[in-house]
Scaffold this motif. Structure first.
Motif, mmCIF file in Angstrom:
data_model
loop_
_atom_site.group_PDB
_atom_site.id
_atom_site.type_symbol
_atom_site.label_atom_id
_atom_site.label_comp_id
_atom_site.label_asym_id
_atom_site.label_seq_id
_atom_site.Cartn_x
_atom_site.Cartn_y
_atom_site.Cartn_z
ATOM 1 N N UNK A 98 0.829 -1.209 0.000
ATOM 2 C CA UNK A 98 0.000 0.000 0.000
ATOM 3 C C UNK A 98 0.863 1.258 0.000
ATOM 4 N N UNK A 99 1.956 1.228 0.773
ATOM 5 C CA UNK A 99 2.841 2.377 0.817
ATOM 6 C C UNK A 99 3.503 2.620 -0.531
ATOM 7 N N UNK A 100 3.900 1.537 -1.201
ATOM 8 C CA UNK A 100 4.505 1.697 -2.518
ATOM 9 C C UNK A 100 3.530 2.318 -3.512
ATOM 10 N N UNK A 101 2.264 1.928 -3.416
ATOM 11 C CA UNK A 101 1.242 2.498 -4.313
ATOM 12 C C UNK A 101 1.080 3.992 -4.041
ATOM 13 N N UNK A 102 1.056 4.361 -2.753
ATOM 14 C CA UNK A 102 0.909 5.770 -2.387
ATOM 15 C C UNK A 102 2.095 6.584 -2.907
ATOM 16 N N UNK A 103 3.301 6.047 -2.705
ATOM 17 C CA UNK A 103 4.506 6.741 -3.178
ATOM 18 C C UNK A 103 4.478 6.895 -4.697
ATOM 19 N N UNK A 104 4.045 5.829 -5.391
ATOM 20 C CA UNK A 104 3.970 5.882 -6.851
ATOM 21 C C UNK A 104 2.984 6.950 -7.316
ATOM 22 N N UNK A 120 2.127 9.673 -5.679
ATOM 23 C CA UNK A 120 2.705 10.992 -5.401
ATOM 24 C C UNK A 120 3.735 11.366 -6.468
ATOM 25 N N UNK A 121 4.600 10.409 -6.815
ATOM 26 C CA UNK A 121 5.610 10.668 -7.841
ATOM 27 C C UNK A 121 4.967 10.964 -9.191
ATOM 28 N N UNK A 122 3.892 10.241 -9.503
ATOM 29 C CA UNK A 122 3.191 10.458 -10.759
ATOM 30 C C UNK A 122 2.565 11.847 -10.783
ATOM 31 N N UNK A 170 5.268 14.379 -11.422
ATOM 32 C CA UNK A 170 5.683 14.340 -12.819
ATOM 33 C C UNK A 170 4.682 15.068 -13.711
ATOM 34 N N UNK A 171 3.393 14.830 -13.497
ATOM 35 C CA UNK A 171 2.354 15.494 -14.295
ATOM 36 C C UNK A 171 2.408 17.013 -14.095
ATOM 37 N N UNK A 172 2.584 17.438 -12.830
ATOM 38 C CA UNK A 172 2.670 18.864 -12.536
ATOM 39 C C UNK A 172 3.866 19.489 -13.266
ATOM 40 N N UNK A 173 5.024 18.800 -13.233
ATOM 41 C CA UNK A 173 6.231 19.316 -13.878
ATOM 42 C C UNK A 173 6.036 19.418 -15.390
ATOM 43 N N UNK A 174 5.422 18.406 -15.987
ATOM 44 C CA UNK A 174 5.207 18.410 -17.434
ATOM 45 C C UNK A 174 4.250 19.515 -17.835
ATOM 46 N N UNK A 175 3.230 19.748 -17.018
ATOM 47 C CA UNK A 175 2.275 20.824 -17.336
ATOM 48 C C UNK A 175 2.945 22.194 -17.214
ATOM 49 N N UNK A 176 3.783 22.361 -16.198
ATOM 50 C CA UNK A 176 4.476 23.635 -16.006
ATOM 51 C C UNK A 176 5.422 23.923 -17.176
ATOM 52 N N UNK A 177 5.992 22.882 -17.744
ATOM 53 C CA UNK A 177 6.911 23.050 -18.859
ATOM 54 C C UNK A 177 6.189 23.106 -20.197
ATOM 55 N N UNK A 178 4.845 22.965 -20.121
ATOM 56 C CA UNK A 178 4.064 23.017 -21.349
ATOM 57 C C UNK A 178 4.171 21.773 -22.204
ATOM 58 N N UNK A 179 4.590 20.700 -21.614
ATOM 59 C CA UNK A 179 4.753 19.457 -22.369
ATOM 60 C C UNK A 179 3.488 18.622 -22.396
ATOM 61 N N UNK A 180 2.480 19.048 -21.635
ATOM 62 C CA UNK A 180 1.174 18.376 -21.651
ATOM 63 C C UNK A 180 0.136 19.333 -22.173
#
Length: 424
Positions: A397-403, A405-407, A410-420
């Motif tokens: 369960x912890x691994x799923x939560x961490x995954x 959060x990381x996802x 990543x989505x936030x970073x891609x949107x900020x860079x205009x890649x999404x």
């Protein structure tokens, strides 16, 4: 031990006797009781010695007796095994025939540090022609009761001195169980948790409940079942569950000695064994191991309404033994193929399998009092102790939560860079 593996480790030993019963010695309670008995005997000796010395004490000039200085305490004998050590008691034999196989009660020691079951018994009591077919150990350390072919006998724990240490032993008790003489073969024996009640179920279907140790009769039901196969008390001693060779189980209210509920079996179910356990939410659950045409199943029951909660097949082979851990977390199943299966009590999922733990079918299972180990016994004259490996709860369960959060990062970073693309 990994799932699906078998091992001929030092935790497996053969003692030359087909075993029908197995249990853990309540060593902490037993040691306390033996020390109390030793102290009482020592006090009696001191009292007798004081009385003798008083009659021969020297007098002072006034004619009064002179008190001697108290003598130093006698050196204590080696204290023997510590309360943290573990012993198993096994019962069985070759029966009344001239097979050359002894009928006996065997005590063996298990060492957690090396995961070793003693190659030789710590104690062995040979019983002549009497086969101890069933056994119940007194939870408070008073001894154990065995069902022979026609009667029941009580045995006591003892300590004998060997090489300047105290060695655990078992001996025939002077306590006569007159009400359990000449009553036929008994197939089920059970003490309640408080050790104040004993229940005995016979091959002929008779159910007897006694106050212990007075043996005052609470219930004597001649036809409780066609044949009584298993008995278990609720933790508070209020209820007793009885299972027969066929048909429904029965719930007995012990104080009133009345049946208060019936536990119907399914059309393809034969109830085999029963145990109570406290669930993780502190509710009391009744577990019944059942044999079906597809293998072995676990049936759970609500202990307030006595309604069936669920049923789940857990093994493909027939069940030959069953038990529940004292902490209520695990169920243990022995099969006719010699496997030992450990099941999570909440989800009824298999947690551990010891393939071919024994060459013959598993006749008895018992968890240690701290639920750390499981002893199993077999008709192949072997006993095995399996150390329970606790599953790490919540890891996946912890691994799923961490995954997640990381996802999200990543989505936030891609949107900020205009890649999404912006879907607004």
């Amino acid at each position: 031990m990994a799932n699906g593996q078998s091992s001929d480790s030092s935790a497996l030993q053969k003692y030359g006797i087909p075993f029908y019963s197995a249990a853990w010695v309540p060593y902490k309670e037993l040691k306390s009781k033996l020390q109390s008995d030793d102290q009482a005997r020592s006090d009696d000796k001191r009292e007798d010695s004081s009385e003798e010395s008083a009659t021969s004490a020297p007098a002072d000039q006034d004619g009064d007796s002179v008190d001697k200085e108290p003598s130093a305490a006698e050196p204590q004998k080696a204290d023997g095994p510590a309360a943290s050590e573990y012993y198993v008691v096994l019962a069985g034999g070759g029966g009344e025939g001239r097979s050359g196989i002894a009928n006996a009660i065997v005590v063996a020691h298990f060492d957690f540090a090396s995961s070793t079951l003693s190659p030789q018994p710590v104690a062995k009591l040979v019983l002549g022609s009497e086969l101890p077919y069933r056994m119940a150990v007194h939870p408070k350390g008073d001894g154990l009761i065995c069902a022979m072919q026609n009667s029941c006998r009580f045995f006591e724990w003892d300590e004998i001195e060997e090489s300047e240490t105290q060695k655990l032993n078992v001996k025939v008790s002077d306590k006569a169980l007159d009400r359990l003489q000449d009553i036929g073969q008994q197939l089920a024996l059970a003490y309640d948790t408080d050790s104040s009640i004993l229940a005995v179920g016979g091959e002929e279907g008779n159910l007897r409940i006694f106050k212990w140790p007075s043996m005052e009769v609470i219930l004597n039901e001649a036809q409780a079942h066609s044949s009584v196969k298993d008995l278990c008390f609720s933790p508070d001693g209020k209820f007793l569950i009885s299972l027969g060779s066929r048909g429904p189980g029965r719930v007995w209210d012990v104080p009133s000695a009345k049946v208060v509920a019936s536990l119907p079996n399914g059309s393809d179910e034969v109830f085999f064994s029963c145990r109570f356990a406290q669930s993780r939410d502190n509710s009391l659950i009744l577990y019944i191991a059942a044999i079906t045409g597809k293998g072995g199943s676990i049936v759970t029951w609500n202990t307030s309404s006595w309604k069936r909660l669920r049923s789940k097949q857990v093994v493909r082979d027939s069940i030959s033994s069953f038990n529940v851990s004292p902490d209520g977390m695990l169920l243990a199943i022995g099969t006719t193929q010699g496997d030992v299966v450990v099941v999570d009590s909440t989800k009824l999922g298999v947690q551990m399998v010891v393939r071919k733990a024994h060459l013959g079918f598993v006749t008895a299972l018992a968890f240690s009092h701290d639920s750390r180990a499981l002893v199993s016994a077999s008709m192949d004259s072997s006993a095995r102790v399996t150390v329970i490996k606790k599953k790490k709860s919540g890891g996946s369960s912890w691994w799923i939560i961490i995954l997640i959060i990381l996802l999200a990062i990543l989505i936030y970073f891609l949107k900020e860079e205009g890649l999404l693309p912006d879907f607004d």
